[in-house]
Motif scaffolding. Structure first.
Motif, PDB file in Angstrom:
ATOM      1  N   UNK A  65       0.828  -1.212   0.000  1.00 29.71           N
ATOM      2  CA  UNK A  65       0.000   0.000   0.000  1.00 29.71           C
ATOM      3  C   UNK A  65       0.856   1.252   0.000  1.00 29.71           C
ATOM      4  N   UNK A  66       1.897   1.257   0.809  1.00 31.81           N
ATOM      5  CA  UNK A  66       2.788   2.419   0.835  1.00 31.81           C
ATOM      6  C   UNK A  66       3.422   2.633  -0.538  1.00 31.81           C
ATOM      7  N   UNK A  67       3.845   1.567  -1.149  1.00 35.65           N
ATOM      8  CA  UNK A  67       4.442   1.644  -2.478  1.00 35.65           C
ATOM      9  C   UNK A  67       3.432   2.170  -3.496  1.00 35.65           C
ATOM     10  N   UNK A  68       2.170   1.724  -3.375  1.00 37.82           N
ATOM     11  CA  UNK A  68       1.123   2.194  -4.290  1.00 37.82           C
ATOM     12  C   UNK A  68       0.956   3.703  -4.164  1.00 37.82           C
ATOM     13  N   UNK A  69       1.060   4.212  -2.951  1.00 40.63           N
ATOM     14  CA  UNK A  69       0.920   5.648  -2.740  1.00 40.63           C
ATOM     15  C   UNK A  69       2.051   6.398  -3.431  1.00 40.63           C
ATOM     16  N   UNK A  70       3.247   5.841  -3.377  1.00 42.58           N
ATOM     17  CA  UNK A  70       4.376   6.478  -4.045  1.00 42.58           C
ATOM     18  C   UNK A  70       4.157   6.516  -5.555  1.00 42.58           C
ATOM     19  N   UNK A  71       3.451   5.510  -6.077  1.00 43.64           N
ATOM     20  CA  UNK A  71       3.144   5.485  -7.514  1.00 43.64           C
ATOM     21  C   UNK A  71       1.894   6.305  -7.813  1.00 43.64           C
ATOM     22  N   UNK A  72       1.326   6.963  -6.775  1.00 42.81           N
ATOM     23  CA  UNK A  72       0.132   7.802  -6.904  1.00 42.81           C
ATOM     24  C   UNK A  72      -1.110   7.007  -7.249  1.00 42.81           C
ATOM     25  N   UNK A 130      -2.444   6.856   7.196  1.00 40.65           N
ATOM     26  CA  UNK A 130      -2.797   8.252   6.935  1.00 40.65           C
ATOM     27  C   UNK A 130      -1.555   9.096   6.696  1.00 40.65           C
ATOM     28  N   UNK A 131      -0.508   8.833   7.473  1.00 38.11           N
ATOM     29  CA  UNK A 131       0.718   9.627   7.322  1.00 38.11           C
ATOM     30  C   UNK A 131       1.361   9.440   5.943  1.00 38.11           C
ATOM     31  N   UNK A 132       0.971   8.364   5.243  1.00 33.01           N
ATOM     32  CA  UNK A 132       1.451   8.138   3.889  1.00 33.01           C
ATOM     33  C   UNK A 132       0.459   8.652   2.843  1.00 33.01           C
ATOM     34  N   UNK A 133      -0.609   9.331   3.308  1.00 32.64           N
ATOM     35  CA  UNK A 133      -1.605   9.868   2.388  1.00 32.64           C
ATOM     36  C   UNK A 133      -2.590   8.844   1.884  1.00 32.64           C
ATOM     37  N   UNK A 134      -2.676   7.690   2.578  1.00 34.14           N
ATOM     38  CA  UNK A 134      -3.592   6.631   2.161  1.00 34.14           C
ATOM     39  C   UNK A 134      -4.772   6.607   3.121  1.00 34.14           C
ATOM     40  N   UNK A 135      -5.974   6.721   2.569  1.00 29.43           N
ATOM     41  CA  UNK A 135      -7.196   6.672   3.366  1.00 29.43           C
ATOM     42  C   UNK A 135      -7.850   5.309   3.199  1.00 29.43           C
ATOM     43  N   UNK A 136      -8.271   4.702   4.309  1.00 31.16           N
ATOM     44  CA  UNK A 136      -8.928   3.401   4.251  1.00 31.16           C
ATOM     45  C   UNK A 136     -10.280   3.519   4.935  1.00 31.16           C
TER      46      UNK A 136
END
Length: 188
Positions: A65-72, A130-136
């Motif tokens: 998930x963190x990696x997905x956030x980096x890929x936007x 959340x700190x990685x900009x990912x909302x669940x």
């Protein structure tokens, strides 16, 4: 029991954990495979294979998930239902009271919500990511007209999808860790 036998016995559990976090069959299968590789290469045998493997597949999935956030890329969460809300179903005048009685549907949604609320999966990952900009979040599409309810639902598929679209397009400052319908937050 060999490591391979232990792993194969736990594979369905590991897949379900990864899938609930990632929402993708392919990514979940990849996470389970990576878990096997780490388990196989582990120099010591853990006291509890189930606990070890569950922790490993969870960590791998969170890293994806963190990696997905980096890929936007975006992550939405899962679909649930107010029919599974213990708060709302306890109220004889609450919205679920108007739904047809089902021996399977409401209990299955309650179990899904319990997994999220009591085990705090949604809330835990929401807080961590959340700190990685990912909302669940979890989405309740409402009483949608489907085959499972014998087409007795009062919402179209498009109307039911509206909450999913809203949750998918939330900004980084949007809510996280909740169950939402088109009308707003739904109690777990």
């Amino acid at each position: 029991m060999t490591r391979t036998e232990e792993f194969e016995q736990l594979r369905p559990l590991l897949f379900s954990i990864a899938y609930r976090i990632l929402g993708s069959v392919t990514e979940a299968e990849d996470a389970v495979q990576e878990t096997w590789l780490r388990y196989e290469l582990s120099p010591t045998r853990p006291a509890s294979a189930k606990a070890f493997l569950s922790a490993v597949v969870t960590r791998i999935s969170v890293d994806v998930l963190r990696s997905a956030r980096l890929r936007r890329e975006e992550y939405v969460g899962h679909v649930s239902s107010a029919a599974g809300s213990l708060t709302l179903t306890s109220d004889p005048d609450g919205p679920p009271a108007a739904l047809p009685t089902s021996a399977a549907y409401a209990p299955s949604k309650t179990a899904l919500n319990a997994l999220n609320a009591l085990n705090a999966l949604t809330v835990h990952y929401a807080n961590e990511l959340r700190k990685n900009g990912i909302l669940i979040n979890a989405a309740d599409p409402g009483y949608v007209d489907t085959e499972i309810n014998n087409h007795s639902g009062y919402l179209t598929a498009a109307q039911g999808a509206a909450v999913l679209v809203r949750l998918t397009t939330l900004g980084a400052d949007g809510p996280t860790g909740g169950l939402f319908s088109e009308d707003g937050p739904v109690p777990w």
